[in-house]
Structure formats: structure tokens, C-alpha cells
Design a protein around this motif. Structure first.
Motif, short mmCIF file in Angstrom:
data_model
loop_
_atom_site.label_atom_id
_atom_site.label_comp_id
_atom_site.label_asym_id
_atom_site.label_seq_id
_atom_site.Cartn_x
_atom_site.Cartn_y
_atom_site.Cartn_z
N ALA A 297 -10.59 6.06 4.81
CA ALA A 297 -10.13 6.30 3.44
C ALA A 297 -11.04 5.63 2.42
O ALA A 297 -11.33 6.17 1.36
N LEU A 298 -11.49 4.44 2.78
CA LEU A 298 -12.31 3.66 1.86
C LEU A 298 -13.59 4.42 1.45
O LEU A 298 -14.08 4.26 0.34
N LEU A 299 -14.09 5.21 2.38
CA LEU A 299 -15.31 5.96 2.10
C LEU A 299 -15.01 7.37 1.60
O LEU A 299 -15.78 7.95 0.85
N GLU A 300 -13.88 7.92 2.03
CA GLU A 300 -13.55 9.31 1.67
C GLU A 300 -12.83 9.40 0.33
O GLU A 300 -13.06 10.32 -0.43
N VAL A 301 -11.90 8.47 0.11
CA VAL A 301 -11.12 8.48 -1.16
C VAL A 301 -11.10 7.05 -1.71
O VAL A 301 -10.05 6.42 -1.85
N GLY A 302 -12.28 6.57 -2.02
CA GLY A 302 -12.45 5.18 -2.41
C GLY A 302 -11.68 4.75 -3.65
O GLY A 302 -11.35 3.57 -3.80
N ASP A 303 -11.39 5.71 -4.54
CA ASP A 303 -10.69 5.35 -5.78
C ASP A 303 -9.18 5.40 -5.64
O ASP A 303 -8.46 5.06 -6.58
N HIS A 304 -8.71 5.83 -4.50
CA HIS A 304 -7.25 5.93 -4.29
C HIS A 304 -6.62 4.52 -4.27
O HIS A 304 -7.24 3.57 -3.78
N PRO A 305 -5.40 4.38 -4.83
CA PRO A 305 -4.75 3.05 -4.84
C PRO A 305 -4.65 2.41 -3.45
O PRO A 305 -4.72 1.19 -3.33
N LEU B 107 0.84 -1.21 0.00
CA LEU B 107 0.00 0.00 0.00
C LEU B 107 0.87 1.26 0.00
O LEU B 107 1.82 1.35 0.78
N PRO B 108 0.56 2.19 -0.86
CA PRO B 108 1.42 3.37 -1.01
C PRO B 108 1.31 4.35 0.15
O PRO B 108 0.27 4.44 0.80
N LEU B 109 2.39 5.08 0.37
CA LEU B 109 2.34 6.23 1.26
C LEU B 109 1.48 7.26 0.55
O LEU B 109 1.72 7.57 -0.62
N SER B 110 0.47 7.76 1.24
CA SER B 110 -0.52 8.54 0.52
C SER B 110 -0.72 9.93 1.11
O SER B 110 -0.97 10.08 2.31
N ASP B 111 -0.62 10.95 0.25
CA ASP B 111 -0.88 12.33 0.69
C ASP B 111 -2.34 12.47 1.11
O ASP B 111 -2.66 13.17 2.08
N GLU B 112 -3.21 11.80 0.36
CA GLU B 112 -4.65 11.90 0.67
C GLU B 112 -4.94 11.35 2.07
O GLU B 112 -5.75 11.89 2.82
N LEU B 113 -4.24 10.25 2.42
CA LEU B 113 -4.43 9.66 3.74
C LEU B 113 -3.87 10.58 4.82
O LEU B 113 -4.45 10.73 5.90
N LEU B 114 -2.73 11.20 4.50
CA LEU B 114 -2.14 12.15 5.44
C LEU B 114 -3.10 13.33 5.65
O LEU B 114 -3.25 13.81 6.77
N ASP B 115 -3.74 13.76 4.55
CA ASP B 115 -4.69 14.87 4.66
C ASP B 115 -5.90 14.49 5.53
O ASP B 115 -6.41 15.30 6.28
N LEU B 116 -6.31 13.22 5.40
CA LEU B 116 -7.43 12.76 6.22
C LEU B 116 -7.07 12.80 7.70
O LEU B 116 -7.93 13.01 8.56
N ALA B 117 -5.79 12.57 8.00
CA ALA B 117 -5.26 12.63 9.37
C ALA B 117 -6.10 11.82 10.35
O ALA B 117 -6.45 12.29 11.44
N SER B 118 -6.46 10.61 9.96
CA SER B 118 -7.26 9.69 10.78
C SER B 118 -8.65 10.23 11.09
O SER B 118 -9.34 9.72 11.97
N GLY B 119 -9.07 11.29 10.38
CA GLY B 119 -10.38 11.88 10.65
C GLY B 119 -11.52 11.17 9.93
O GLY B 119 -12.65 11.63 9.98
N GLY B 120 -11.23 10.08 9.28
CA GLY B 120 -12.28 9.35 8.58
C GLY B 120 -11.71 8.10 7.94
O GLY B 120 -10.51 7.83 8.06
#
Lengths: 88, 254
Positions: free
Chosen positions: B229-237, B214-227
């Protein structure tokens, strides 16, 4: 004379750290089988036959279960009718 | 029968809780009933991903392990609407965030036997398909227990030399405990790393199936555990990788 030697098994309360370090592997497997929901008597019988090569009603089986019970590692739970691995 | 999936890592900071929460979501999106148990009692955190904060009247796992609260009272439904629409359910057994409770737990400890019984009791009470155990990193009594009772150990690591060594130690213990299934997940792979090379290295090093890289993800860092990922950025690798891992576990274990 049993086909296994219980004398090296420590006479201390069981912990997971101890369980991992125990030998032979069949002993670890037996105690692991007593985790989760516990071990029904028929499953214990199967395990004694397959893993220890002893008949459940043999003196060897009695000696093995006695060695575990007297250390407090494997106890019979009346309520669930299962053998359960006991810690601490 | 309920399957126990133990999500573990030798070192902290591997993204174990994030993976546990998203894996639970991926499984529940297929209509399954899943519980997440936060056994990282010294530094709990998985509840944040479900945006659940135990209130003063909400029982936590600590209240069962060190008190008299029934395990059912410590189990809270946290199913997001998107998951509800798919017919799935997610239950959370959070650990206490109260500093006095954490200190008491570290001071007095608890019986791992009670943790074993709690997991199987809640599995029965809630008719669960899977229990995901989010563990404390490293090796201690509770991680040994949860490893021993698991149907599948999901080992999470970063592509880091310390993680490579530590993961080998944890897998050696799992081998001694004869864990029936294991999957390795390499998380936080930097963009400039060759995923194929990492894939080959871990497969050769450990000889257990690779669940995901699983890649290191800027989008996941932006989420900052606040949600989730599967629901917020479902299309992300990253999310797609977790979905693929969930499918692999469904096919092979569940």
C-alpha cells in the motif's frame, strides 16, 4: 542455606510456556537474558548482583547456576563464550 | 545493534502481515536495512505482499528450522525499486507454502531455540537495522519466544470485542515477559467509527502507547495483498498512518 529456594522449580525441560509461568520474576528475567545472543559472563555477574542481590563468586551464585545447569535450562556455550537459555 | 520488532495479534485477520510488510517498507524508505521473518509457519502469507513466490530451489525458513539449510540461504532480497532508490534494503525469510512441508512442521514441530538463533544470525550476517517478525496469531511457543526477544511488541487488533479481550491476554503475557516497549495498533477501523473514541478506549484499557489507528480501506481491499500500500497508494490515510508509526518506532526504539 541459600537466600532463594530452588526446590519448587520443576525438573523438566524448559519451554517458553514454562518460562512464562516460572517464579520469582528474577528467574524469568535471568532465563530471558539468556535468549537472543546469550549472556556474557560479565552481564550474568551484573544480573546476579542487581536482581538476586548475590555476589557472582558466592556459594549462593554457584547454587543458583548449578540448579539451572542441572535442569538444562541455562548452558555455557564454549564457542560464543556466553550463557544461553536452552529449550527442550 | 539490530532491533527486533514483533508484530503480533491474538486473533487472525487483523492485517498483521500487511502491516509487517508496509512497516518494513516505511523503515527501508529511510535507508535502513530491514528483514521480515514469516514465523506464521502454519499459514504463511507475507511473501505475497512482496510478490515473492519461493521457487523449488529457494530455501525457506522451514528448510533451516527442520533441515540443514543455512539461514543465509533462506534470506531473499525483495527490495522494491522505489526503496532501492532511497538506499534501503528489505530481506524476506519466507515460510514454505508447500502443503507437505506445513504438515510436517505441524506434525514434528521444531526447536524455538533454533528460531531465536536464526533471527540473530541473519541480523549479523546482513547487518540489519531491524528485524520485523510476522507471527502466527494467538499464544504458542514461537509467539512467546518472539515476544520475549523483541525490543518492541507491536500488537495489532481490530475494534472488535473479541480482539479487545484477546489483546488483554496477550499483553498480560508480554508484561510477564517484561517486554521493554509495546505499541498498540488498531487496524481496519470502519469509516463510521469515531477514531477518537476508539483511541481513548484502547489507551484506557491497556495503558500502553497507541502506535496507530488505521482505517478499513477500500483501496487496500482492492490491492488484495497484491502489493505494498505504501508504494501503491502512498497518500492514503492507511499508508500515512503506517509511515507515522514507523517514524515513532525510529524515534523511540531504533
Amino acid at each position: 542455606m541459600t537466600s532463594f529456594d530452588t526446590t519448587p522449580w520443576p525438573r523438566t525441560v524448559l519451554s517458553m510456556g514454562l518460562l512464562v509461568s516460572l517464579d520469582p520474576p528474577a528467574l524469568r528475567r535471568l532465563l530471558k537474558a539468556g535468549l537472543r545472543r546469550g549472556l556474557p559472563p560479565e552481564d550474568l555477574d551484573d544480573l546476579l548482583r542487581s536482581d538476586w542481590q548475590i555476589e557472582p563468586d558466592s556459594p549462593d551464585a554457584t547454587a543458583l547456576i548449578h540448579a539451572l545447569q542441572e535442569r538444562g535450562w541455562l548452558l555455557w556455550h564454549q564457542e560464543t563464550q556466553r550463557w544461553k537459555t536452552h529449550f527442550g | 545493534m539490530t532491533k527486533i520488532l514483533c508484530v503480533h495479534s491474538f486473533r487472525g485477520g487483523t492485517g498483521k502481515s500487511n502491516l509487517s510488510a508496509n512497516l518494513a517498507t516505511a523503515l527501508a524508505m529511510t535507508g535502513r536495512r530491514v528483514a521480515v521473518v514469516d514465523t506464521d509457519l502454519a499459514s504463511p502469507g507475507v511473501h505475497v505482499l512482496f510478490q515473492f513466490t519461493p521457487g523449488p530451489d529457494d530455501a525457506t525458513l522451514n528448510d533451516h528450522l527442520q533441515g540443514s539449510a543455512p539461514i543465509e540461504a533462506c534470506c531473499h532480497e525483495v527490495t522494491p525499486d522505489e526503496v532501492k532508490r532511497k538506499g534501503g534494503h528489505i530481506f524476506l525469510l519466507p515460510a514454505s507454502m508447500d502443503s507437505d512441508r506445513i504438515a510436517r512442521l505441524l506434525r514434528e514441530g521444531y526447536s524455538v531455540e533454533a528460531l531465536n538463533d536464526a533471527i540473530f544470525e541473519i541480523a549479523e550476517l546482513k547487518d540489519l537495522d531491524a528485524v520485523i517478525v510476522d507471527t502466527h496469531p494467538g499464544i504458542n511457543e514461537e509467539t512467546l519466544l518472539t515476544t520475549a526477544i523483541s525490543d518492541c511488541l507491536v500488537m495489532v487488533m481490530r475494534p472488535d470485542s473479541q480482539d479487545y479481550l484477546g489483546t488483554a491476554v496477550a499483553l498480560e503475557v508480554a508484561q510477564r515477559l517484561e517486554v521493554p516497549n509495546a505499541r498498540l495498533v488498531v487496524n481496519k477501523l470502519p469509516r463510521h467509527f469515531d477514531a477518537e473514541q476508539v483511541r481513548n478506549r484502547v489507551q484506557q484499557s491497556y495503558g500502553i502507547p497507541l502506535g496507530a489507528v488505521l482505517p478499513l480501506s477500500d483501496e487496500l481491499l482492492d490491492l488484495a495483498s497484491g502489493g505494498l500500500a505504501l508504494l501503491e497508494v502512498g497518500d492514503h490515510p492507511w499508508s500515512k498512518g503506517v509511515e507515522a508509526l514507523a517514524q515513532q518506532l525510529i524515534d523511540d526504539i531504533l
